[in-house]
Design an enzyme around this catalytic site. Sequence first.
Site, PDB file in Angstrom:
ATOM      1  N   GLU A 172      -6.906  56.694 -32.256  1.00  0.00           N
ATOM      2  CA  GLU A 172      -8.342  56.444 -32.122  1.00  0.00           C
ATOM      3  C   GLU A 172      -8.632  55.070 -31.538  1.00  0.00           C
ATOM      4  O   GLU A 172      -9.593  54.908 -30.775  1.00  0.00           O
ATOM      5  CB  GLU A 172      -9.035  56.599 -33.479  1.00  0.00           C
ATOM      6  N   ASP A 228     -14.908  61.189 -39.583  1.00  0.00           N
ATOM      7  CA  ASP A 228     -14.142  60.538 -40.647  1.00  0.00           C
ATOM      8  C   ASP A 228     -12.981  59.712 -40.109  1.00  0.00           C
ATOM      9  O   ASP A 228     -12.479  58.814 -40.787  1.00  0.00           O
ATOM     10  CB  ASP A 228     -13.584  61.597 -41.603  1.00  0.00           C
ATOM     11  N   PRO A 254     -10.190  53.920 -37.509  1.00  0.00           N
ATOM     12  CA  PRO A 254      -9.138  53.174 -36.791  1.00  0.00           C
ATOM     13  C   PRO A 254      -9.600  52.637 -35.437  1.00  0.00           C
ATOM     14  O   PRO A 254      -9.010  51.686 -34.923  1.00  0.00           O
ATOM     15  CB  PRO A 254      -8.025  54.218 -36.618  1.00  0.00           C
ATOM     16  N   HIS A 263     -13.338  65.668 -43.385  1.00  0.00           N
ATOM     17  CA  HIS A 263     -13.856  66.369 -42.211  1.00  0.00           C
ATOM     18  C   HIS A 263     -15.345  66.655 -42.342  1.00  0.00           C
ATOM     19  O   HIS A 263     -15.870  67.525 -41.650  1.00  0.00           O
ATOM     20  CB  HIS A 263     -13.090  67.684 -41.998  1.00  0.00           C
ATOM     21  N   GLN A 289     -11.893  63.123 -32.903  1.00  0.00           N
ATOM     22  CA  GLN A 289     -11.955  64.519 -33.327  1.00  0.00           C
ATOM     23  C   GLN A 289     -12.910  64.781 -34.486  1.00  0.00           C
ATOM     24  O   GLN A 289     -13.609  65.794 -34.511  1.00  0.00           O
ATOM     25  CB  GLN A 289     -10.548  64.994 -33.676  1.00  0.00           C
ATOM     26  N   ILE A 342     -13.002  57.941 -37.226  1.00  0.00           N
ATOM     27  CA  ILE A 342     -13.397  56.932 -36.249  1.00  0.00           C
ATOM     28  C   ILE A 342     -12.987  55.528 -36.687  1.00  0.00           C
ATOM     29  O   ILE A 342     -12.889  54.609 -35.876  1.00  0.00           O
ATOM     30  CB  ILE A 342     -14.919  56.970 -35.983  1.00  0.00           C
TER      31      ILE A 342
END
Length: 724
Positions: free
Chosen positions: A445, A470, A474, A514, A467, A472
């Site tokens: 990420e 949750d 990093p 997720h 993706q 994001i």
Amino acid sequence: MGSEKRPFNVFNRSCAEFRNPQPQGGLALRPLPTSCFPEVDAHTSEQDLLLRAYRLMMTARAMADIYEANRPICKYVHSTSRGHEAIQLATAFCLKPYDWVSPYYRDESLMLGMGWRPYEMMLQLLAKGDDPFTGGRAYYNHPNSRREVFPKIIHQSSATGMQVIPTTGVAQGLQYIQQQGLREFPEPPVVVCSLGDGSVTEGEVAEAWQFAVLKKLPVIYLVQDNGWGISVSAEEARTMDAYEYAAGFKGMDRIRIDGTDFEASYQAMQEVIATVRNGGGPVVVQANVPLIGHHTSGVRREWYRHDLEAHNSQDPGLKLRQKLLDLGVTEATLDHIETEEITFIKREFDAAVAAPDPDPATVSDHVFAPNPFTEERGTRSPAGKEKVVMVDAALHAVEEIMQDHPEALLYGQDVGKRLGGVFREAATLGDKFGDDRVFNTAIQEAYIIGSTAGMSAVGLKPIVEVQFADYIYPGINQLVTEISKTSYLSCGKFSVSCIIRVPIGAYGGGGPYHSGSVESTLATVKGIKIAYPSNAADLKGLMKAAFYDPNPVVMLEHKGLYWSKVPGTEDAKTVEPDRDYLLPFGKGCVVVQADDEAIENGESCCVITYGMGVHWAKNAAAAFPGRVEVVDLRTIYPCDEALVFETVQRHGKVLVLTEEQLRNSFAEALSGRIAQACFRYLDAPVQTMGALDLPAVPMNTALEAAMLPTLEKVQAKIGEVLAL
């Protein structure tokens, strides 16, 4: 580094205006028609080359000395290149105007070698208004430049190691440009990323190196190893140096050199750069150097250093002086050069001190690059078309963008042709545009987000995907540290033009990793724009607007609305707008209108919301015919506060609704602004509603429903607001 070939004058600079006294009024800062020194070429003699390097080493020494002697004036924290001069100058002499370089905060000799004027650099040291890099906003030797006759420099932060991802993104972008034939270069450009040995232990360095070797990018990682990370010694911090670490990245070439030996460094960098230009892929150059100066002006060497004598004995200037003496250059000649540089730097420093400070009125300039699209345009609801789901509207928007713009490309986890996104949000794009334009990445990420800064700098428009919201986090470091600040700290020279797609929200049993909402976290990041559409038409229009916006955009796309499979979300389907439709950011809309009579009688309220909240509010409003007005914000930032305040003032009662955990959320912050701006119009305290303050969304659907707002809960809350 202009193309004109001129003989060296070892006693005077080729730009006489730098050396000669100026007319009354001081030095005027102006763009230069060519670099400060002529280009090094095959006709340059060894002695001339060494004398040029020696002169600049004396320049760097004089700069460090005058800063140290004027500490009350040089009050902002700074570092100097003392001990690192040889490898930096050797690298600079090998670069061309079409190359790119990311100097780090100790690389003033690299800047001098590329032709930058000390006066200009000192303007940044002293945070002056004419600082050509950041306008007095950032530390010394934090450059950025698009100056035509110099190698280009992207903006980068003070966070060590973070520059490696954006700079690798530059290399990725240059490779793509050449593969697609979008631009011609005199020869393939190279990218140099400079970093200290301590920063190599950062995880984001590993992400960048992994991608660089995977794609065989034209990038050189110049690691200047002085054995110290402030007061942390190499022995305390790591079990291997950069050269040894690089061995773990299959396909990464590597060399270890004596960075105090100018001749050896110059020869090595010539060979490395030639190899990379010819498609040899990435290289790690570890240059061992001493740290002769302080770590920074704020962390003094005498506080903790026990090895200063050993480091001083490796001074590159002393070594080069001896080499020149061995070649027959006289002591008098070298002494004259040193004296000349001291005099020259004194004049440059005095001029910089006399330069004006920034105008405080400019403090808010350049947060965003100007956006040419501020009004809705195109056909939103073309006749005779059927409704589409949100995911298809977004897919078609990206496809149309890529058809029209070869500079657009899409990458992220699982977006390639094999799957086309875990929500099929990129389905068919890989087949239509090929692996060079639509491709998968590893679970990186930080690289996915941070590389967009480099890609944008070379003129591309990356569309990337994280993706799940949750995951994001990093990438937040790159978003906060690099991307959000780039336009502001480069005074608009670099603004990261990218779209970061983020599927978000709970959708029925997605579980704790997720189902999360992150808009409040993102809203604290200044310098980015955030969209959160609730229907297909808005998503397509905002996606198109985001592409043409020269600023970084995060597109939050609710997973529960993608396919309208969640009960009560049928209205997320709309007729798909034409390809010319653009919906500007910061323009909310009223999706449910209250009756004038109810408003006049004080029997109405308004709901301010976005995303899934729009559907909860619309469905709940049906229980109170004519009494509830629903505003869909559509974008979190910029937020249409004018519409919000006008609506609240007409109704006097308001509910701010969010899917997020409520406490300390964007919704609560907005409610506070409403209370301030609309206080005298309110008939009751501003009300808020959101999820329970739990650390995560539970997997079990009954527990999930207990945590989140639901139609029934929203309906009950609206009833309470109307009764106030």
